[in-house]
Motif scaffolding. Sequence first.
Motif, PDB file in Angstrom:
ATOM      1  N   SER A  38      39.573  35.291  41.885  1.00 56.39           N
ATOM      2  CA  SER A  38      40.198  36.220  40.935  1.00 56.39           C
ATOM      3  C   SER A  38      39.197  37.198  40.330  1.00 56.39           C
ATOM      4  CB  SER A  38      40.897  35.440  39.824  1.00 56.39           C
ATOM      5  OG  SER A  38      39.991  34.585  39.171  1.00 56.39           O
ATOM      6  N   LYS A  39      37.979  36.734  40.121  1.00 55.63           N
ATOM      7  CA  LYS A  39      36.961  37.592  39.500  1.00 55.63           C
ATOM      8  C   LYS A  39      36.638  38.780  40.403  1.00 55.63           C
ATOM      9  CE  LYS A  39      32.850  36.881  36.740  1.00 55.63           C
ATOM     10  NZ  LYS A  39      31.915  35.837  36.286  1.00 55.63           N
ATOM     11  N   GLN A  40      36.459  38.490  41.699  1.00 55.77           N
ATOM     12  CA  GLN A  40      36.128  39.572  42.625  1.00 55.77           C
ATOM     13  C   GLN A  40      37.351  40.452  42.908  1.00 55.77           C
ATOM     14  OE1 GLN A  40      34.032  38.222  46.113  1.00 55.77           O
ATOM     15  NE2 GLN A  40      32.319  37.429  44.896  1.00 55.77           N
ATOM     16  N   ALA A  41      38.541  39.861  42.966  1.00 57.26           N
ATOM     17  CA  ALA A  41      39.750  40.669  43.200  1.00 57.26           C
ATOM     18  C   ALA A  41      39.910  41.678  42.066  1.00 57.26           C
ATOM     19  CB  ALA A  41      40.979  39.778  43.298  1.00 57.26           C
ATOM     20  N   ALA A  42      39.767  41.217  40.826  1.00 57.88           N
ATOM     21  CA  ALA A  42      39.927  42.128  39.683  1.00 57.88           C
ATOM     22  C   ALA A  42      38.911  43.267  39.766  1.00 57.88           C
ATOM     23  CB  ALA A  42      39.762  41.350  38.381  1.00 57.88           C
ATOM     24  N   TYR A  69      42.429  37.019  35.574  1.00 58.39           N
ATOM     25  CA  TYR A  69      41.975  38.306  35.054  1.00 58.39           C
ATOM     26  C   TYR A  69      43.153  39.271  35.125  1.00 58.39           C
ATOM     27  CZ  TYR A  69      37.248  36.516  35.457  1.00 58.39           C
ATOM     28  OH  TYR A  69      36.110  35.757  35.314  1.00 58.39           O
ATOM     29  N   ALA A  70      43.483  39.896  33.989  1.00 58.64           N
ATOM     30  CA  ALA A  70      44.558  40.895  33.975  1.00 58.64           C
ATOM     31  C   ALA A  70      43.934  42.278  33.867  1.00 58.64           C
ATOM     32  CB  ALA A  70      45.486  40.638  32.790  1.00 58.64           C
ATOM     33  N   VAL A  71      44.450  43.195  34.702  1.00 58.89           N
ATOM     34  CA  VAL A  71      43.978  44.585  34.669  1.00 58.89           C
ATOM     35  C   VAL A  71      45.197  45.489  34.491  1.00 58.89           C
ATOM     36  CG1 VAL A  71      41.949  44.100  36.102  1.00 58.89           C
ATOM     37  CG2 VAL A  71      44.079  44.846  37.213  1.00 58.89           C
ATOM     38  N   ALA A  72      44.967  46.703  34.002  1.00 58.74           N
ATOM     39  CA  ALA A  72      46.097  47.606  33.748  1.00 58.74           C
ATOM     40  C   ALA A  72      45.723  49.038  34.098  1.00 58.74           C
ATOM     41  CB  ALA A  72      46.513  47.524  32.279  1.00 58.74           C
ATOM     42  N   GLN A  73      46.761  49.813  34.424  1.00 56.82           N
ATOM     43  CA  GLN A  73      46.599  51.253  34.621  1.00 56.82           C
ATOM     44  C   GLN A  73      47.980  51.874  34.373  1.00 56.82           C
ATOM     45  OE1 GLN A  73      44.828  54.499  37.806  1.00 56.82           O
ATOM     46  NE2 GLN A  73      44.913  52.403  38.427  1.00 56.82           N
ATOM     47  N   LYS A  75      51.419  52.036  33.095  1.00 54.67           N
ATOM     48  CA  LYS A  75      52.257  50.901  32.676  1.00 54.67           C
ATOM     49  C   LYS A  75      52.091  49.693  33.601  1.00 54.67           C
ATOM     50  CE  LYS A  75      55.944  53.726  30.696  1.00 54.67           C
ATOM     51  NZ  LYS A  75      57.242  54.340  31.003  1.00 54.67           N
ATOM     52  N   ILE A  76      51.225  49.817  34.603  1.00 54.35           N
ATOM     53  CA  ILE A  76      51.108  48.745  35.612  1.00 54.35           C
ATOM     54  C   ILE A  76      50.146  47.666  35.126  1.00 54.35           C
ATOM     55  CG2 ILE A  76      50.597  48.236  38.034  1.00 54.35           C
ATOM     56  CD1 ILE A  76      50.694  51.350  38.490  1.00 54.35           C
ATOM     57  N   LYS A  77      50.606  46.408  35.187  1.00 51.82           N
ATOM     58  CA  LYS A  77      49.720  45.303  34.841  1.00 51.82           C
ATOM     59  C   LYS A  77      49.672  44.334  36.023  1.00 51.82           C
ATOM     60  CE  LYS A  77      51.992  44.909  30.933  1.00 51.82           C
ATOM     61  NZ  LYS A  77      52.639  44.337  29.755  1.00 51.82           N
ATOM     62  N   PHE A  78      48.480  44.086  36.547  1.00 59.93           N
ATOM     63  CA  PHE A  78      48.283  43.116  37.617  1.00 59.93           C
ATOM     64  C   PHE A  78      47.442  41.960  37.074  1.00 59.93           C
ATOM     65  CE2 PHE A  78      48.404  46.324  41.452  1.00 59.93           C
ATOM     66  CZ  PHE A  78      49.782  46.400  41.337  1.00 59.93           C
ATOM     67  N   VAL A  79      47.803  40.730  37.491  1.00 56.45           N
ATOM     68  CA  VAL A  79      47.053  39.544  37.088  1.00 56.45           C
ATOM     69  C   VAL A  79      46.590  38.833  38.356  1.00 56.45           C
ATOM     70  CG1 VAL A  79      47.096  37.414  35.749  1.00 56.45           C
ATOM     71  CG2 VAL A  79      48.629  39.291  35.136  1.00 56.45           C
ATOM     72  N   PHE A  80      45.318  38.461  38.399  1.00 62.42           N
ATOM     73  CA  PHE A  80      44.766  37.744  39.552  1.00 62.42           C
ATOM     74  C   PHE A  80      44.372  36.355  39.095  1.00 62.42           C
ATOM     75  CE2 PHE A  80      44.169  42.255  39.968  1.00 62.42           C
ATOM     76  CZ  PHE A  80      44.826  42.469  41.167  1.00 62.42           C
ATOM     77  N   THR A  81      44.945  35.346  39.748  1.00 56.66           N
ATOM     78  CA  THR A  81      44.750  33.961  39.313  1.00 56.66           C
ATOM     79  C   THR A  81      44.205  33.108  40.451  1.00 56.66           C
ATOM     80  OG1 THR A  81      46.518  34.127  37.677  1.00 56.66           O
ATOM     81  CG2 THR A  81      45.939  31.905  38.416  1.00 56.66           C
ATOM     82  N   SER A  82      43.161  32.327  40.137  1.00 58.74           N
ATOM     83  CA  SER A  82      42.586  31.368  41.092  1.00 58.74           C
ATOM     84  C   SER A  82      42.510  30.001  40.436  1.00 58.74           C
ATOM     85  CB  SER A  82      41.162  31.781  41.477  1.00 58.74           C
ATOM     86  OG  SER A  82      41.158  33.017  42.149  1.00 58.74           O
ATOM     87  N   PRO A  83      42.617  28.928  41.243  1.00 57.94           N
ATOM     88  CA  PRO A  83      42.455  27.585  40.673  1.00 57.94           C
ATOM     89  C   PRO A  83      40.970  27.286  40.443  1.00 57.94           C
ATOM     90  CG  PRO A  83      42.900  27.434  43.034  1.00 57.94           C
ATOM     91  CD  PRO A  83      42.915  28.905  42.689  1.00 57.94           C
ATOM     92  N   LEU A  84      40.687  26.392  39.483  1.00 55.31           N
ATOM     93  CA  LEU A  84      39.296  26.029  39.200  1.00 55.31           C
ATOM     94  C   LEU A  84      38.879  24.733  39.896  1.00 55.31           C
ATOM     95  CD1 LEU A  84      39.116  27.106  35.456  1.00 55.31           C
ATOM     96  CD2 LEU A  84      37.720  28.015  37.319  1.00 55.31           C
ATOM     97  N   HIS A  85      39.846  24.082  40.560  1.00 53.58           N
ATOM     98  CA  HIS A  85      39.481  22.900  41.340  1.00 53.58           C
ATOM     99  C   HIS A  85      40.475  22.719  42.482  1.00 53.58           C
ATOM    100  CE1 HIS A  85      42.674  20.749  39.152  1.00 53.58           C
ATOM    101  NE2 HIS A  85      42.225  21.403  38.097  1.00 53.58           N
TER     102      HIS A  85
END
Length: 381
Positions: A38-42, A69-73, A75-85
């Motif tokens: 998620s960190k690199q995708a954002a 990590y949520a990013v915006a531009q 009105k668009i909001k994208f969230v990238f989620t990864s598991p921690l284990h």
Amino acid sequence: MSSLTIVRKKSTESVTSSMNDFMPINGTDYVEFYVSNSKQAAHFYKSALGFHSLAYSGLETGNKKTESYAVAQGKIKFVFTSPLHSGTEIGIHIDQHGDGVKVTALWVDDATLSFNEAISRGATPYLSPTKEEDEFGYVVRSGIYAYGEVVHIFVERSKYHGVFLPGFKPWKTLYNPESTGLEYVDHMVGNVELGHMNKWVKFYQEVMGFKQILSFDDKDISTEYTALMSKVMSNNNGKIKFPINEPAAGLKRSQVEEYLDFYEGEGVQHIAMATHDIIKTVSQLKARGIEFLQVPDSYYDNLVERIGSIEEDIELLRDLNILVDRDEEGYLLQIFSKTVQARPTLFFEIIQRKGATSFGKGNFKALFEAIEREQALRGTL
Ligand code: FE2
């Protein structure tokens, strides 16, 4: 007097039609992707597409299970989620599908009512209405399953003043590249299995109160080798448009079949994002490394004869490979990215509408031939 009567009649009609709408939706709230990093995708969506940092949830907010990590531009909001284990539902989703869209969240006034309406009409529950709160107020979210493993989450946020959702803290960073001018989600397209399109058309009609506004069959959308069928579903106010594709019989493996094979199931094929200046947006995106499908130069040779006069400089459109189409209401400009992750699945469309409310039917043939050239390079045609 007569014009007053007309105005009054119009406003009565619109009140009646919104009263009949059992599923009022204000717009797209956010889109959540399950990804392996998620960190690199954002970072990619910031640097290459011009999103800015919005919010973070993870170890530093006490969330020990996932990192988002949520990013915006615009009105668009994208969230990238990864598991921690390992061994998580999200991890299994990524193992099967690769990176992809899990949630298309819809902004509503009452998430409990939306959920109850959908469930009473046959939807499968994903998330019962849940109130989440922090020092900035509260949000109520609920969710239902759509095609494949995609879910729609209803978000009620009128009593919330935080940056994104409870559980997230503002993501502050010095690195926020300039916007590329993307403003809002215009439409999101789903690919479903052969024979499933009408089932999902019915789902959006009966469960969500959507209407079918357009349909394309294999006569509209076919090249020498491949074909697909598509129906466009829209909610009552037209803010949510979900075209649904299914493969049609062709001589070779169609783009929808390629998607279904690599995604290992049904899912979101593309997200169209609108801009008010496609020439500036696409110039920026190309300069930052986004790759687009290429149509032959001959596409531009008699463009004005085909679609009539337009305000843009044809030579600039030719240089950037931007496509144009016209309907009864005006014209639109559009371009399609190549797929944006390891698997040939999700891609983006950039669209600028100048009156047109359709989806670029006149460009389908040139586009699908461009997609087939990409498939041939991958050996998947
Ligand atoms: Fe599209």
